[in-house]
Scaffold this motif. Sequence first.
Motif, PDB file in Angstrom:
ATOM      1  N   VAL A 212       0.843  -1.209   0.000  1.00 23.33           N
ATOM      2  CA  VAL A 212       0.000   0.000   0.000  1.00 23.33           C
ATOM      3  C   VAL A 212       0.869   1.247   0.000  1.00 23.33           C
ATOM      4  CG1 VAL A 212      -1.738   1.305   1.290  1.00 23.33           C
ATOM      5  CG2 VAL A 212      -1.881  -1.195   1.184  1.00 23.33           C
ATOM      6  N   LEU A 213       1.904   1.227   0.853  1.00 23.19           N
ATOM      7  CA  LEU A 213       2.768   2.402   0.962  1.00 23.19           C
ATOM      8  C   LEU A 213       3.520   2.652  -0.346  1.00 23.19           C
ATOM      9  CD1 LEU A 213       3.844   4.625   2.799  1.00 23.19           C
ATOM     10  CD2 LEU A 213       5.610   3.049   3.573  1.00 23.19           C
ATOM     11  N   ASP A 214       4.020   1.583  -0.968  1.00 20.96           N
ATOM     12  CA  ASP A 214       4.732   1.747  -2.247  1.00 20.96           C
ATOM     13  C   ASP A 214       3.831   2.387  -3.292  1.00 20.96           C
ATOM     14  OD1 ASP A 214       7.024   0.682  -1.215  1.00 20.96           O
ATOM     15  OD2 ASP A 214       6.739  -1.330  -2.047  1.00 20.96           O
ATOM     16  N   GLU A 215       2.547   1.991  -3.265  1.00 26.20           N
ATOM     17  CA  GLU A 215       1.595   2.562  -4.215  1.00 26.20           C
ATOM     18  C   GLU A 215       1.385   4.049  -3.961  1.00 26.20           C
ATOM     19  OE1 GLU A 215      -2.831   1.454  -6.021  1.00 26.20           O
ATOM     20  OE2 GLU A 215      -1.996   0.298  -4.357  1.00 26.20           O
ATOM     21  N   MET A 216       1.352   4.430  -2.691  1.00 27.07           N
ATOM     22  CA  MET A 216       1.182   5.847  -2.341  1.00 27.07           C
ATOM     23  C   MET A 216       2.391   6.682  -2.738  1.00 27.07           C
ATOM     24  SD  MET A 216      -0.506   5.576   1.463  1.00 27.07           S
ATOM     25  CE  MET A 216      -0.937   7.304   1.587  1.00 27.07           C
ATOM     26  N   LEU A 217       3.591   6.068  -2.645  1.00 27.19           N
ATOM     27  CA  LEU A 217       4.825   6.817  -2.866  1.00 27.19           C
ATOM     28  C   LEU A 217       5.227   6.927  -4.331  1.00 27.19           C
ATOM     29  CD1 LEU A 217       6.921   5.410   0.133  1.00 27.19           C
ATOM     30  CD2 LEU A 217       6.032   7.729  -0.092  1.00 27.19           C
ATOM     31  N   GLN A 218       4.455   6.293  -5.201  1.00 28.86           N
ATOM     32  CA  GLN A 218       4.759   6.414  -6.624  1.00 28.86           C
ATOM     33  C   GLN A 218       4.577   7.862  -7.084  1.00 28.86           C
ATOM     34  OE1 GLN A 218       6.046   3.973  -8.585  1.00 28.86           O
ATOM     35  NE2 GLN A 218       6.053   2.763  -6.685  1.00 28.86           N
ATOM     36  N   PRO A 219       5.444   8.353  -7.970  1.00 29.05           N
ATOM     37  CA  PRO A 219       5.346   9.761  -8.425  1.00 29.05           C
ATOM     38  C   PRO A 219       3.997  10.090  -9.044  1.00 29.05           C
ATOM     39  CG  PRO A 219       7.442   8.790  -9.090  1.00 29.05           C
ATOM     40  CD  PRO A 219       6.614   7.673  -8.562  1.00 29.05           C
ATOM     41  N   LYS A 271      10.501  13.602  -1.107  1.00 29.61           N
ATOM     42  CA  LYS A 271      10.194  14.046  -2.466  1.00 29.61           C
ATOM     43  C   LYS A 271       8.749  14.511  -2.599  1.00 29.61           C
ATOM     44  CE  LYS A 271      13.710  11.199  -4.734  1.00 29.61           C
ATOM     45  NZ  LYS A 271      13.971   9.999  -5.567  1.00 29.61           N
ATOM     46  N   HIS A 272       7.897  14.006  -1.721  1.00 30.11           N
ATOM     47  CA  HIS A 272       6.503  14.437  -1.703  1.00 30.11           C
ATOM     48  C   HIS A 272       6.278  15.560  -0.688  1.00 30.11           C
ATOM     49  CE1 HIS A 272       4.993  11.355  -4.435  1.00 30.11           C
ATOM     50  NE2 HIS A 272       5.663  10.435  -3.754  1.00 30.11           N
ATOM     51  N   ARG A 273       7.403  16.163  -0.227  1.00 26.25           N
ATOM     52  CA  ARG A 273       7.355  17.274   0.733  1.00 26.25           C
ATOM     53  C   ARG A 273       6.749  16.847   2.073  1.00 26.25           C
ATOM     54  NH1 ARG A 273      10.968  20.177  -0.515  1.00 26.25           N
ATOM     55  NH2 ARG A 273      10.092  21.907   0.700  1.00 26.25           N
ATOM     56  N   VAL A 274       6.915  15.589   2.399  1.00 26.93           N
ATOM     57  CA  VAL A 274       6.483  15.063   3.696  1.00 26.93           C
ATOM     58  C   VAL A 274       7.745  14.664   4.449  1.00 26.93           C
ATOM     59  CG1 VAL A 274       5.155  13.306   4.919  1.00 26.93           C
ATOM     60  CG2 VAL A 274       4.307  14.231   2.753  1.00 26.93           C
ATOM     61  N   PHE A 275       7.987  15.303   5.578  1.00 27.32           N
ATOM     62  CA  PHE A 275       9.234  15.108   6.309  1.00 27.32           C
ATOM     63  C   PHE A 275       8.959  14.486   7.687  1.00 27.32           C
ATOM     64  CE2 PHE A 275       9.738  18.808   3.539  1.00 27.32           C
ATOM     65  CZ  PHE A 275      10.832  18.399   2.785  1.00 27.32           C
ATOM     66  N   PRO A 276       9.902  13.702   8.186  1.00 25.52           N
ATOM     67  CA  PRO A 276       9.725  13.155   9.537  1.00 25.52           C
ATOM     68  C   PRO A 276       9.647  14.292  10.558  1.00 25.52           C
ATOM     69  CG  PRO A 276      11.627  12.149   8.426  1.00 25.52           C
ATOM     70  CD  PRO A 276      11.206  13.318   7.605  1.00 25.52           C
ATOM     71  N   ALA A 277       8.812  14.104  11.564  1.00 26.05           N
ATOM     72  CA  ALA A 277       8.775  15.070  12.662  1.00 26.05           C
ATOM     73  C   ALA A 277      10.126  15.066  13.373  1.00 26.05           C
ATOM     74  CB  ALA A 277       7.658  14.710  13.632  1.00 26.05           C
ATOM     75  N   ALA A 278      10.429  16.158  14.057  1.00 18.71           N
ATOM     76  CA  ALA A 278      11.747  16.303  14.697  1.00 18.71           C
ATOM     77  C   ALA A 278      12.063  15.124  15.612  1.00 18.71           C
ATOM     78  CB  ALA A 278      11.800  17.607  15.484  1.00 18.71           C
ATOM     79  N   LEU A 279      11.066  14.686  16.396  1.00 15.82           N
ATOM     80  CA  LEU A 279      11.305  13.576  17.324  1.00 15.82           C
ATOM     81  C   LEU A 279      11.565  12.280  16.575  1.00 15.82           C
ATOM     82  CD1 LEU A 279      11.393  12.449  20.188  1.00 15.82           C
ATOM     83  CD2 LEU A 279       8.905  12.163  20.099  1.00 15.82           C
ATOM     84  N   ALA A 280      10.768  12.020  15.513  1.00 16.53           N
ATOM     85  CA  ALA A 280      10.950  10.791  14.741  1.00 16.53           C
ATOM     86  C   ALA A 280      12.310  10.776  14.053  1.00 16.53           C
ATOM     87  CB  ALA A 280       9.834  10.657  13.704  1.00 16.53           C
ATOM     88  N   LEU A 281      12.722  11.919  13.489  1.00 17.00           N
ATOM     89  CA  LEU A 281      14.021  12.003  12.821  1.00 17.00           C
ATOM     90  C   LEU A 281      15.153  11.761  13.808  1.00 17.00           C
ATOM     91  CD1 LEU A 281      15.618  12.609  10.254  1.00 17.00           C
ATOM     92  CD2 LEU A 281      15.533  15.039  10.864  1.00 17.00           C
TER      93      LEU A 281
END
Length: 772
Positions: A212-219, A271-281
Amino acid sequence: MSTKLFSRKQANLLWLLQQQQPFSSSPSLLLHISTISSITEEPPPLTKKKPNPNPEQQLLNLLQSSNDDDNWKENEQQLLKLLSSISPPRLPQVFRHWKTTTSKALNLLEWIQTNSPTSLPTSQSIVYQAICEIASREKDSHLKLYHIFQTSKSHNVDFASTLIHHFSRRGMIDECINVFNEIDPLLKNTHLCNILLDVLYKRNRFVEAKQVLDEMLQPESTFLPNDQTASIVFPVVLGKREESEEEEENEAWESGNEVEEIVGLVSKFCKHRVFPAALALTMLITKLGKSGHSENAWKLLHVVMDMGGTVEASSINSLLTGLGRENNFQKMCLLFSEMKEKGIKRDGKTFGIIIHHLCKSRRIDQALQLFEEMTKEKEDGDVTATPDIITYNTIIKGLCSVGRQEEGLVMLDSMRSQHGYAPNTVTYNALINGFCKAGEIEKSRELFDQMNEEGVPVDVITLNTLVDGMCKHGRISSALEFFRDMQRKGLEGNAITFTSLISAFCNVNNLSKAKNLFDEMLNSRCAPDFIVFHTLLNGFCRAGRLDDACSVASKMESAGFLLDVTSYNVLISAFCKKNRMDKVYEILKVMEKAGVQPDKVTYNTLIASLSKSGDFERVHKVLTRMTDEGLKPTVMTYGSLIHGYCKAGKLEEALKIFNLLDSTSKVPPNTVIYNILIDSLCKNKKVEDALTLMEDMKNKGVIPNVLTYNAMFKGLQDMNWLDKAFELMDNMNEQACNPDYVTMEILTEWLSSVGKTEKLKSFVQGYLDSVK
């Protein structure tokens, strides 16, 4: 307003609410008003006629009174009339309160869709949700829920998210996946994907979740990931799975491929402008660093930074810690500079990590420069970062480690005056250790007293530092007295404390005191470690107390410590010195049974002892076994053989072995071997051969020592070769080889007897000039 009028209005409102009760959402308000009504002066009028039930209630009453579909179908006109008067958002409430079956509810919905579609323009999906609630209370609910889904699809109604929720609550994950796969692709959206992802991850269905995630992350995906997706996915990447999966997940982090996949996943999100939150990173970088993947942590951080994600100091601090663990100071400095370039505020922890690494590497001056930069006041009166007490302690410990303990005291004063930090146990331990290493025991004791005056807790590190310092600087009695004082105050020592004391008493040959301390240690709650056993074993062997040494070895094994080759070598050497070869062979058998292989030291000890006793037949057997086991003889091996043959008067055999050193073994002879041969040659009146050997020493760069010259002087005296003796005396002065009492005894007796005292005075004066 009169009390009677107020009371009447309350009663009327109560009556209205009672008529609406099936759809009421404020039972607390009803209770409150009914309570007020009970204390009013006048009850509501009883003659007022009750209005008819509202349309929703009328429709519900009609449906409840129908036993089958035909009953309500016979009242189509009444149904249509009621439906037309009901607000569409209120219709799902009718289905929700209708006590019926799934099939009847679907039949009614079908009838409404056919005969009164205007009643469902905005509420169809909500009606299906209400029917799902009916189905969930029936047997075979999963089949009925799936039937509802198929019916909804035929009417192009999207309530897949609700159905997935219902299935997931029942653990029906395959049905959740089927629902998702059967949805029209045009109806799929990010919200629905997030719901399914959350369900799959919570049920450890990682393979399907990845699909499911791979499908979402496709360009070209029409349902792109968002921050909610990230909040679902990244905790799983961090390893927050079910406990049953924890071990497998930790193993996965050891795989380089798995780590590369994680970095790639974060890159796709970015690449989709979605970044890990500071704590997760920060947590991702920390975990990568701890598992030895700082290179990938570096890539991860720079992917986020380069693509415009927000990076906080905490994430960079985590990477700096990982790089420091791998001693990659070059990248630490680069990252530190990048923070300044990109405007990321460097906090106290950032500076502290770099300072700690510099101090650990003994680059104290650089650490002090960075500390000054950290605390330097800026134009606005602020500082770059405020050091905490940990940073101060790091600097103080670093200064003390390189012998700059006085500067450590200055830093202590600065810590008090500039930031108001009171020194703690770590601070004092660092300073006490610095002064102990410098041999300034009195200053260490002053700091200890100051520590007590200020109420700073003393720990076992404080105790061990002072005890070890006193022992190493010859104050063993003071160390033991200090230890006893601490024991009386409730501070028990540990293995390190006893090791320091036992080693010190062994070194001064006070083995009785060492053994008493060892016995005390055994009787206390402080279990001795391997070092303590080995220290005492070595002490008894060195003193020749072999029975006590064997007793220690036995206790060592009883305590669960296996003797290593070093411990066995100590015992073998001690018994060889006592010429107890029977015991030596017994120890060798024990070694073999324990699976401990002899090393070069073992064989050299045996060869030296056997050579000394003249048992050359056994010597060669040992030598053969040594080479068979792949151990090459050393200069010590050959030295023992040569010494043994010389002692046995077999000079020719000794010279044969010497000649083999360069030709076959390629082991260069040392000064000891030359001295043995020169001394033996001189004693056998072969002084010319000894002089030739001494010349060979010079040619091979082996420097003669006082023993070499003494052997030659004795041989030359026996031959009365004065000229050669004078030549060697000059050589001795030129090489700054200091004569000892044997040298002076030989030359004084010889030169005085032949009237050459002036030459002796000149030789002595040359020696005195060389030592000025």
